[in-house]
Design an enzyme around this catalytic site. Sequence first.
Site, short mmCIF file in Angstrom:
data_model
loop_
_atom_site.label_atom_id
_atom_site.label_comp_id
_atom_site.label_asym_id
_atom_site.label_seq_id
_atom_site.Cartn_x
_atom_site.Cartn_y
_atom_site.Cartn_z
N ASP A 238 12.48 7.04 7.43
CA ASP A 238 11.39 8.01 6.60
C ASP A 238 10.88 7.29 5.49
O ASP A 238 9.57 7.51 5.13
CB ASP A 238 12.25 9.21 6.22
CG ASP A 238 11.26 10.20 5.59
OD1 ASP A 238 10.48 10.44 6.54
OD2 ASP A 238 11.41 10.83 4.34
N HIS A 243 7.67 2.82 3.57
CA HIS A 243 6.86 2.85 2.03
C HIS A 243 7.98 1.43 1.21
O HIS A 243 7.07 0.84 0.63
CB HIS A 243 7.37 4.21 1.16
CG HIS A 243 6.78 5.23 2.03
ND1 HIS A 243 5.58 5.12 2.47
CD2 HIS A 243 7.37 6.57 2.18
CE1 HIS A 243 5.31 6.39 2.99
NE2 HIS A 243 6.21 7.42 2.82
C1 BG6 Z 1 6.98 10.90 2.98
C2 BG6 Z 1 8.27 11.14 3.41
O1 BG6 Z 1 6.44 9.71 3.74
O2 BG6 Z 1 7.01 10.36 1.73
C3 BG6 Z 1 8.98 12.44 2.60
O3 BG6 Z 1 8.35 11.51 4.83
C4 BG6 Z 1 8.71 11.92 1.19
O4 BG6 Z 1 10.12 12.61 3.04
C5 BG6 Z 1 7.42 11.43 0.86
O5 BG6 Z 1 9.21 13.00 0.53
C6 BG6 Z 1 7.56 10.90 -0.77
O6 BG6 Z 1 6.25 10.77 -1.02
P1 BG6 Z 1 5.69 10.77 -2.70
O7 BG6 Z 1 4.40 10.50 -2.53
O8 BG6 Z 1 6.28 12.19 -2.92
O9 BG6 Z 1 6.73 9.78 -3.21
#
Ligand code: BG6
Length: 490
Positions: A238, A243
Amino acid sequence: MAEQHSAVPVAPCDFVVFGGTGDLAVRKLLPALYLRDRDGQLPDATRIVAVSRAGLDDAGYRDKIRGELPRFVPAAELDDAVTARFLARLSHVSLDIDDPLGWPALADRLVDDEKVRVFYLAIAPGLFGSVSHRLAEHGLVTASSRLVLEKPIGHDLASAREVNDAVGSVFEEHQIFRIDHYLGKETVQNLLVTRFANTFLEPLWNASGIDHVQITASESLGVGSRGGYYDTSGALRDMVQNHLLQLLCLVAMEPPTYVDRETVRDEKLKVLQALRPITGPDVDRSVVAGQYGPGLVDGVAAASYQDDAERLGSTTETFVAIKAEVQNWRWAGVPFYLRTGKRMGRRCSEIVVQFKAVPHAMFPGSEGAQEPNRLVIRLQPEEGMRLLMTAKEPGPGGIRLRQVSLNLSYEETFQRRSPDAYERLLMDVVRGNTTLFMRRDEVEAAWAWVEPVLDRWSRPEHAPRPYPAGTSGPSAASTLIERDGRAWHE
Ligand code: BG6
């Protein structure tokens, strides 16, 4: 109304959102498009077609979005005239992807083949291939069409290849936009500018100047209502595969000749390919999996992951810490510690670059610790950058050393709202600029690197380490970094 900023309008387009009544569309995509409209970036001829099985007509969909916008657009940014203009752009097509009868209704809405056409698939990844094929069958894919895919692109290397093959048999690679919304965050883009538009960092940005790098994305939220998806995913798929690895790439990549769609992605790919493989028993040493149990978050009792997700006995990880290494000339011997988790003590995403200690301690009798310099790039909340350095505390009577910070707060410096990542990314899609999107080979290289870890964790004896909700994860994550004589930046 908040201050408006000049924004260069994009070409008029037909923006088709599959999953148009879903969470992502309502929470992120439509608010982002609204704000781009508010800033004058959407020409009059821009239309937004929502596709779903909801059985709504255009008026019903507009009513729904009229009700939802105030929940996701800050009150200061909402304006009645803009809202009316924006809602008039919306329409809704009820369609079951596997039922050929619904498709002509969509085709009726897409009449101008010259106009930019965006197909945004905010739907289950298992449908990416079939939607692409149906679009082709109904003659809806034009030369100026773009396909936008939300992650996850597959759940391992083989399934990612299948998805890429399926969409690639209909769309050219330059038409495919694989979103990683972290790449649309202002601070993430600023990382490139900080590195490559200033002279002072780059000479130090290597194994001679940098001791190690930490990349943390911690969330205080649990899995909420997404347990069904999350339990088949876990934090490695995930957050890390996409990321965190993308952030690592931006920190570690070589300067591209210029910033352009292919050169940046070429350099990121080289970083992914240079990651030291973590396989077999090395996984147990270099990677920590955790799962939250009950605890206290902000003083409020929080349930365990297994209760939240309604999956008793689940071994899905909600926390991962990894020691990664980039095996190339620039980064030899510099560890990159990555960490992400749900239900942590606080929400905070940041990159910490810790520089080497000074080679010689010149102030041995002084009070205070001489800490190494650190550059802290804060993605959220309170986006900004801090350079931690040692200074002399003013006053007579000997030298006292203090760690102080040079602070760049985005909000104070630029005095404006930082746009949401989707605002930037959606406009890049319309412009056809793929620089901030993941190319097929990047996605597959990232899967190839995490896959041996997933394999190791698929053994029956694997169990994530429990940690109480509201803490900084299992103690094994501290051991992972402390073993190297280092500590997490808290
Ligand atoms: C998403 C995930 O890609 O990114 C989520 O699937 C996560 O689980 C989210 O909560 C986090 O994004 P941000 O922008 O809030 O850091």
